[in-house]
Scaffold this motif. Structure first.
Motif, PDB file in Angstrom:
ATOM      1  N   LEU A  40       0.833  -1.202   0.000  1.00  0.00           N
ATOM      2  CA  LEU A  40       0.000   0.000   0.000  1.00  0.00           C
ATOM      3  C   LEU A  40       0.868   1.252   0.000  1.00  0.00           C
ATOM      4  CD1 LEU A  40      -2.669  -0.871   2.723  1.00  0.00           C
ATOM      5  CD2 LEU A  40      -2.921  -1.025   0.257  1.00  0.00           C
ATOM      6  N   THR A  41       0.443   2.218  -0.796  1.00  0.00           N
ATOM      7  CA  THR A  41       1.117   3.508  -0.793  1.00  0.00           C
ATOM      8  C   THR A  41       0.115   4.599  -1.120  1.00  0.00           C
ATOM      9  OG1 THR A  41       3.070   4.720  -1.559  1.00  0.00           O
ATOM     10  CG2 THR A  41       1.832   3.492  -3.235  1.00  0.00           C
ATOM     11  N   ARG A  42       0.440   5.800  -0.735  1.00  0.00           N
ATOM     12  CA  ARG A  42      -0.359   6.966  -1.110  1.00  0.00           C
ATOM     13  C   ARG A  42       0.103   7.405  -2.495  1.00  0.00           C
ATOM     14  NH1 ARG A  42      -0.310  12.968   1.742  1.00  0.00           N
ATOM     15  NH2 ARG A  42      -1.989  13.815   0.467  1.00  0.00           N
ATOM     16  N   HIS A  43      -0.781   8.031  -3.251  1.00  0.00           N
ATOM     17  CA  HIS A  43      -0.350   8.596  -4.530  1.00  0.00           C
ATOM     18  C   HIS A  43       0.824   9.524  -4.284  1.00  0.00           C
ATOM     19  CE1 HIS A  43      -2.032  12.516  -3.564  1.00  0.00           C
ATOM     20  NE2 HIS A  43      -3.121  11.877  -3.139  1.00  0.00           N
ATOM     21  N   ALA A  44       1.621   9.747  -5.317  1.00  0.00           N
ATOM     22  CA  ALA A  44       2.810  10.590  -5.187  1.00  0.00           C
ATOM     23  C   ALA A  44       2.422  12.065  -5.032  1.00  0.00           C
ATOM     24  CB  ALA A  44       3.715  10.388  -6.405  1.00  0.00           C
ATOM     25  N   ASP A  45       3.401  12.872  -4.725  1.00  0.00           N
ATOM     26  CA  ASP A  45       3.243  14.300  -4.454  1.00  0.00           C
ATOM     27  C   ASP A  45       2.454  14.990  -5.570  1.00  0.00           C
ATOM     28  OD1 ASP A  45       5.783  12.978  -3.770  1.00  0.00           O
ATOM     29  OD2 ASP A  45       6.155  14.741  -2.548  1.00  0.00           O
ATOM     30  N   ARG A  46       1.531  15.843  -5.163  1.00  0.00           N
ATOM     31  CA  ARG A  46       0.666  16.491  -6.146  1.00  0.00           C
ATOM     32  C   ARG A  46       0.693  18.000  -5.993  1.00  0.00           C
ATOM     33  NH1 ARG A  46      -4.825  17.837  -4.228  1.00  0.00           N
ATOM     34  NH2 ARG A  46      -4.907  17.359  -2.022  1.00  0.00           N
ATOM     35  N   ASP A  47       0.285  18.646  -7.053  1.00  0.00           N
ATOM     36  CA  ASP A  47       0.106  20.083  -7.061  1.00  0.00           C
ATOM     37  C   ASP A  47      -1.240  20.375  -6.410  1.00  0.00           C
ATOM     38  OD1 ASP A  47       0.812  22.830  -8.288  1.00  0.00           O
ATOM     39  OD2 ASP A  47      -1.248  22.452  -8.974  1.00  0.00           O
ATOM     40  N   ARG A  48      -1.274  21.223  -5.422  1.00  0.00           N
ATOM     41  CA  ARG A  48      -2.536  21.509  -4.712  1.00  0.00           C
ATOM     42  C   ARG A  48      -3.603  22.088  -5.628  1.00  0.00           C
ATOM     43  NH1 ARG A  48      -3.639  21.199   0.467  1.00  0.00           N
ATOM     44  NH2 ARG A  48      -1.998  20.926   1.981  1.00  0.00           N
ATOM     45  N   ALA A  49      -3.217  22.918  -6.557  1.00  0.00           N
ATOM     46  CA  ALA A  49      -4.195  23.590  -7.425  1.00  0.00           C
ATOM     47  C   ALA A  49      -4.817  22.633  -8.434  1.00  0.00           C
ATOM     48  CB  ALA A  49      -3.536  24.762  -8.142  1.00  0.00           C
ATOM     49  N   SER A  50      -4.000  21.855  -9.129  1.00  0.00           N
ATOM     50  CA  SER A  50      -4.526  20.997 -10.197  1.00  0.00           C
ATOM     51  C   SER A  50      -4.851  19.591  -9.720  1.00  0.00           C
ATOM     52  CB  SER A  50      -3.516  20.909 -11.338  1.00  0.00           C
ATOM     53  OG  SER A  50      -2.376  20.154 -10.940  1.00  0.00           O
ATOM     54  N   GLY A  51      -4.208  19.147  -8.642  1.00  0.00           N
ATOM     55  CA  GLY A  51      -4.404  17.786  -8.167  1.00  0.00           C
ATOM     56  C   GLY A  51      -3.543  16.769  -8.895  1.00  0.00           C
ATOM     57  N   GLU A  52      -2.840  17.200  -9.925  1.00  0.00           N
ATOM     58  CA  GLU A  52      -1.983  16.308 -10.692  1.00  0.00           C
ATOM     59  C   GLU A  52      -0.613  16.205 -10.028  1.00  0.00           C
ATOM     60  OE1 GLU A  52      -1.938  17.486 -14.792  1.00  0.00           O
ATOM     61  OE2 GLU A  52      -4.132  17.495 -14.904  1.00  0.00           O
ATOM     62  N   LEU A  53       0.153  15.174 -10.402  1.00  0.00           N
ATOM     63  CA  LEU A  53       1.488  15.023  -9.847  1.00  0.00           C
ATOM     64  C   LEU A  53       2.354  16.215 -10.225  1.00  0.00           C
ATOM     65  CD1 LEU A  53       2.411  11.262 -10.441  1.00  0.00           C
ATOM     66  CD2 LEU A  53       1.160  12.303  -8.534  1.00  0.00           C
ATOM     67  N   ASN A  54       3.100  16.702  -9.230  1.00  0.00           N
ATOM     68  CA  ASN A  54       4.064  17.762  -9.505  1.00  0.00           C
ATOM     69  C   ASN A  54       5.389  17.101  -9.894  1.00  0.00           C
ATOM     70  OD1 ASN A  54       5.263  16.945  -7.066  1.00  0.00           O
ATOM     71  ND2 ASN A  54       4.273  18.579  -5.899  1.00  0.00           N
ATOM     72  N   GLU A  55       6.430  17.891 -10.059  1.00  0.00           N
ATOM     73  CA  GLU A  55       7.719  17.343 -10.480  1.00  0.00           C
ATOM     74  C   GLU A  55       8.250  16.313  -9.488  1.00  0.00           C
ATOM     75  OE1 GLU A  55      12.189  19.002 -11.365  1.00  0.00           O
ATOM     76  OE2 GLU A  55      10.503  20.285 -11.930  1.00  0.00           O
ATOM     77  N   LYS A  56       8.149  16.617  -8.207  1.00  0.00           N
ATOM     78  CA  LYS A  56       8.606  15.673  -7.182  1.00  0.00           C
ATOM     79  C   LYS A  56       7.745  14.406  -7.216  1.00  0.00           C
ATOM     80  CE  LYS A  56       9.969  15.611  -2.325  1.00  0.00           C
ATOM     81  NZ  LYS A  56      10.018  16.401  -1.089  1.00  0.00           N
ATOM     82  N   GLY A  57       6.454  14.547  -7.477  1.00  0.00           N
ATOM     83  CA  GLY A  57       5.568  13.395  -7.573  1.00  0.00           C
ATOM     84  C   GLY A  57       5.924  12.503  -8.751  1.00  0.00           C
ATOM     85  N   GLN A  58       6.287  13.108  -9.861  1.00  0.00           N
ATOM     86  CA  GLN A  58       6.702  12.327 -11.030  1.00  0.00           C
ATOM     87  C   GLN A  58       7.992  11.571 -10.723  1.00  0.00           C
ATOM     88  OE1 GLN A  58       6.769  15.163 -14.247  1.00  0.00           O
ATOM     89  NE2 GLN A  58       4.576  15.530 -14.091  1.00  0.00           N
ATOM     90  N   GLU A  59       8.888  12.228 -10.002  1.00  0.00           N
ATOM     91  CA  GLU A  59      10.138  11.577  -9.592  1.00  0.00           C
ATOM     92  C   GLU A  59       9.832  10.425  -8.637  1.00  0.00           C
ATOM     93  OE1 GLU A  59      14.259  12.785  -7.252  1.00  0.00           O
ATOM     94  OE2 GLU A  59      12.991  14.384  -8.049  1.00  0.00           O
ATOM     95  N   ARG A  60       8.880  10.644  -7.718  1.00  0.00           N
ATOM     96  CA  ARG A  60       8.520   9.597  -6.762  1.00  0.00           C
ATOM     97  C   ARG A  60       7.857   8.414  -7.471  1.00  0.00           C
ATOM     98  NH1 ARG A  60       8.797  10.119  -1.572  1.00  0.00           N
ATOM     99  NH2 ARG A  60       8.376  12.359  -1.533  1.00  0.00           N
ATOM    100  N   ALA A  61       7.031   8.690  -8.468  1.00  0.00           N
ATOM    101  CA  ALA A  61       6.385   7.616  -9.226  1.00  0.00           C
ATOM    102  C   ALA A  61       7.442   6.731  -9.893  1.00  0.00           C
ATOM    103  CB  ALA A  61       5.420   8.195 -10.258  1.00  0.00           C
TER     104      ALA A  61
END
Length: 179
Positions: A40-61
C-alpha cells in the motif's frame, strides 16, 4: 504552511477514521497454502491547485518502480483518479501489468476490493495506491494492518497475509529524499 486549519482537520479526520475502522477490523487470511502480499502507498506528491502530480511526484512515481520491481508484483490496483494512476503507471509499464481501476472514491467498495485481491491474487503480490482522504486507511485496516496506514508521500506499507496467523506489516519509505 498555507492551510494549517485544513491540514489539522484532515489529520484529525484520518485519526478518527483509523480508530473507528480499527475497531471494526476482522481477522483475515490468504487462501490455504498461500501467502498474499499487498503493498500500500499513497499517490505521489501532487500540485494543490490541479491535483496532478508535480515534479517531485513524477520523480517519486519513478522511484516506486525501483522500490518494488523485484518483489514479484502480480497485480496493480488504483482508484480511477489521475494522480493515483500516474503514480503507478511507470510501474505498470515497467512490469507489463495492466492497472485494475477501482471506483474513484472506493471507501464503500473497499471490502469488495479486499475480497477480490485475496481471492483473485492469492499467493501474489499486489500494489494498491490510495488517497489519504479515507480509502487508504480503510484498505490498510481491512487488510489487517493496525495503527495508522500510509499517510505521507513516500510511505510504503507491505502487508504479508499468511493462510494462518496474523498479518505482518513492514513499513518503509521510497522516493526523493529517502535512502
Amino acid at each position: 504552511m498555507k492551510y494549517p486549519d485544513r491540514t489539522c482537520a484532515c489529520l484529525a479526520a484520518i485519526a478518527l477514521s483509523a480508530a473507528l475502522i480499527g475497531c471494526a477490523a476482522v481477522e483475515l487470511n490468504s487462501r490455504p497454502g498461500t501467502t498474499t502480499t499487498v503493498i500500500l502507498t499513497r499517490h505521489a506528491d501532487r500540485d494543490r491547485a490541479s491535483g496532478e502530480l508535480n515534479e517531485k511526484g513524477q520523480e517519486r512515481a519513478q522511484a516506486l518502480v525501483d522500490a518494488v520491481k523485484d518483489m514479484g508484483v502480480t497485480a496493480i490496483y488504483s482508484p480511477d483518479v489521475t494522480r493515483n494512476l500516474d503514480t503507478v503507471r511507470p510501474l505498470a509499464t515497467h512490469l507489463g501489468i495492466a492497472i485494475t481501476k477501482t471506483p474513484s472514491f472506493s471507501l464503500m467498495e473497499s471490502r469488495g476490493i479486499v475480497t477480490e485481491i485475496l481471492e483473485k491474487h492469492a499467493g501474489g503480490v499486489v500494489v494498491w495506491v490510495g488517497n489519504v482522504s479515507g480509502n487508504l486507511q480503510r484498505m490498510y485496516h481491512l487488510l489487517g494492518g493496525t495503527g495508522t496506514g500510509p499517510v505521507e508521500y513516500g510511505d510504503l506499507h507491505i502487508l504479508t497475509i499468511p493462510d494462518k496467523g496474523p498479518v505482518r506489516v513492514f513499513k518503509t519509505r521510497y522516493g526523493p529524499g529517502e535512502n
